[in-house]
Design a protein around this motif. Sequence first.
Motif, PDB file in Angstrom:
ATOM      1  N   CYS A  96      -2.566   7.451  -7.257  1.00  0.00           N
ATOM      2  CA  CYS A  96      -1.909   7.681  -5.974  1.00  0.00           C
ATOM      3  C   CYS A  96      -2.139   6.482  -5.068  1.00  0.00           C
ATOM      4  O   CYS A  96      -3.258   5.958  -4.979  1.00  0.00           O
ATOM      5  N   GLN A  97      -1.062   6.049  -4.421  1.00  0.00           N
ATOM      6  CA  GLN A  97      -1.165   4.924  -3.510  1.00  0.00           C
ATOM      7  C   GLN A  97      -0.370   5.226  -2.245  1.00  0.00           C
ATOM      8  O   GLN A  97       0.762   5.716  -2.314  1.00  0.00           O
ATOM      9  N   LEU A 134       1.674   3.934   0.887  1.00  0.00           N
ATOM     10  CA  LEU A 134       2.429   2.824   1.448  1.00  0.00           C
ATOM     11  C   LEU A 134       2.702   3.115   2.917  1.00  0.00           C
ATOM     12  O   LEU A 134       2.351   4.182   3.434  1.00  0.00           O
ATOM     13  N   SER A 162       5.650   5.826   2.733  1.00  0.00           N
ATOM     14  CA  SER A 162       5.753   6.754   1.612  1.00  0.00           C
ATOM     15  C   SER A 162       4.441   6.802   0.843  1.00  0.00           C
ATOM     16  O   SER A 162       3.548   5.983   1.063  1.00  0.00           O
ATOM     17  N   VAL A 163       4.365   7.757  -0.052  1.00  0.00           N
ATOM     18  CA  VAL A 163       3.240   7.869  -0.961  1.00  0.00           C
ATOM     19  C   VAL A 163       3.787   7.824  -2.377  1.00  0.00           C
ATOM     20  O   VAL A 163       4.840   8.393  -2.666  1.00  0.00           O
ATOM     21  N   VAL A 164       3.089   7.120  -3.249  1.00  0.00           N
ATOM     22  CA  VAL A 164       3.526   6.955  -4.635  1.00  0.00           C
ATOM     23  C   VAL A 164       2.470   7.571  -5.551  1.00  0.00           C
ATOM     24  O   VAL A 164       1.301   7.206  -5.502  1.00  0.00           O
ATOM     25  N   THR A 191       1.587   8.312  -9.583  1.00  0.00           N
ATOM     26  CA  THR A 191       1.941   7.921 -10.937  1.00  0.00           C
ATOM     27  C   THR A 191       1.186   8.785 -11.931  1.00  0.00           C
ATOM     28  O   THR A 191       0.018   9.132 -11.715  1.00  0.00           O
ATOM     29  N   GLY A 223      12.782  12.383  -1.796  1.00  0.00           N
ATOM     30  CA  GLY A 223      12.003  11.396  -2.526  1.00  0.00           C
ATOM     31  C   GLY A 223      12.741  10.931  -3.761  1.00  0.00           C
ATOM     32  O   GLY A 223      13.948  11.130  -3.905  1.00  0.00           O
ATOM     33  N   SER A 224      12.016  10.305  -4.667  1.00  0.00           N
ATOM     34  CA  SER A 224      12.615   9.817  -5.909  1.00  0.00           C
ATOM     35  C   SER A 224      11.614   9.964  -7.039  1.00  0.00           C
ATOM     36  O   SER A 224      10.399   9.967  -6.823  1.00  0.00           O
ATOM     37  N   LEU A 247       6.844   7.947 -12.154  1.00  0.00           N
ATOM     38  CA  LEU A 247       6.567   7.479 -10.795  1.00  0.00           C
ATOM     39  C   LEU A 247       7.261   8.400  -9.810  1.00  0.00           C
ATOM     40  O   LEU A 247       8.489   8.556  -9.843  1.00  0.00           O
ATOM     41  N   GLN A 251       7.795   9.166  -5.797  1.00  0.00           N
ATOM     42  CA  GLN A 251       7.668   8.594  -4.453  1.00  0.00           C
ATOM     43  C   GLN A 251       8.191   9.588  -3.433  1.00  0.00           C
ATOM     44  O   GLN A 251       9.303  10.096  -3.537  1.00  0.00           O
ATOM     45  N   ARG A 310       6.330   9.842   3.815  1.00  0.00           N
ATOM     46  CA  ARG A 310       5.168  10.333   4.558  1.00  0.00           C
ATOM     47  C   ARG A 310       5.584  11.007   5.845  1.00  0.00           C
ATOM     48  O   ARG A 310       4.813  11.765   6.415  1.00  0.00           O
TER      49      ARG A 310
END
Length: 368
Positions: free
Chosen positions: A289-290, A292, A295-297, A299, A349-350, A363, A365, A368
């Motif tokens: 989790c990261q 940005l 947004s938040v991603v 994986t 999101g995507s 992935l 995304q 936020r």
Amino acid sequence: MTVPLSAPDDAAGIASRALLRATLDAVPDAVIVVGADGRIDLANRQVLSVFGYEPAELEGRPMEVLVPQRSRARHPRIRSSYTRRPMGLLQLAAVRKGGQEFAAEISLAPIPDSTSPTPRTVATVRDITERIELEQESDRMREELLATVTHELRTPLTSILGYHEMMEDLAPEDLSPEARRMLEAIGRNARREYRLVSDLLTVAVGNLSQITLTTGPVELSALLDEAVAEHAAGARAKRITLAHVPDNDVLTATTAIHGDHDRLLQVLDNLIGNAVKFTPEGGTVSVGCQLLSESVVVTVTDTGPGIPVAEQERVFDRLYRGQSSVASHKPGAGLGLSIVKAIVDAHHGSVSLTSTDAGTTALLQLPR
């Protein structure tokens, strides 16, 4: 050595052409050899069953005779732009002798010719009308089964939820604290199961856009831990290392996004479940989790065999199952990822994936 199609009328040339024709006639599909001028040089005997023409009727005629009328005017330009490299399994419309269109699977490949500087093209054509009809009938029967099964599943779940509500209204002294906690777990999981069954029914009738959300703050770290915990036992059974590994230090226990907790848990449950299912024993599944700026991603990465390139664009299609899943008899009906995409779309999101022989990364995304 190449065999010239326009072989001289000597014994060797006649024998070469006869050998070439016999070879093409042994191919189970219709085979057509087209010259640089767009005319058919040679056709095997299977063109009769596929197109309704005797081979001699086609030889010497423009190949556009096999193209639907609406496409014939622009076909020479398309044909001339062919890059003379192999192209396999194109699904195109073709036309029979009587003018009837049909679905065809076509492969193209250049063949060198010692008598011409421009390679000819060999087209292998297969009538896939029956296959498409069988696939459509299979999809129809599967959708009917899904609709029937989901209706049957909702009836007992409705009863369970009804009795759960009645028990919630009991006086505090009628249930111990431990029983009350168990009752909460029953209600939580029954509601989750009810929504899943409703989603299956939604998929069965093709109304994925009707996915609804109940939104609020969702603590991201707790959500990921909950999703990973759901599959811990299954991972241990296959000796798979399953871990939640945030990609930066910004993620804290209170980091929250706005969304539907149960729906997002459903998304992660599916992505992690797929990763565990397709990863061989001793492999690794990691959830990252990261954060940005907007947004938040998230994986989900596994060390499974990967997904063929031809299938990667279809994995989120409704009722689609990859060839490897079918061949290895992996359980599933091709519903999970289509629901995943619908839920993510509803969150604006995507979701996507990348895959190689070394594994697959999904992935996710979310804003936020």
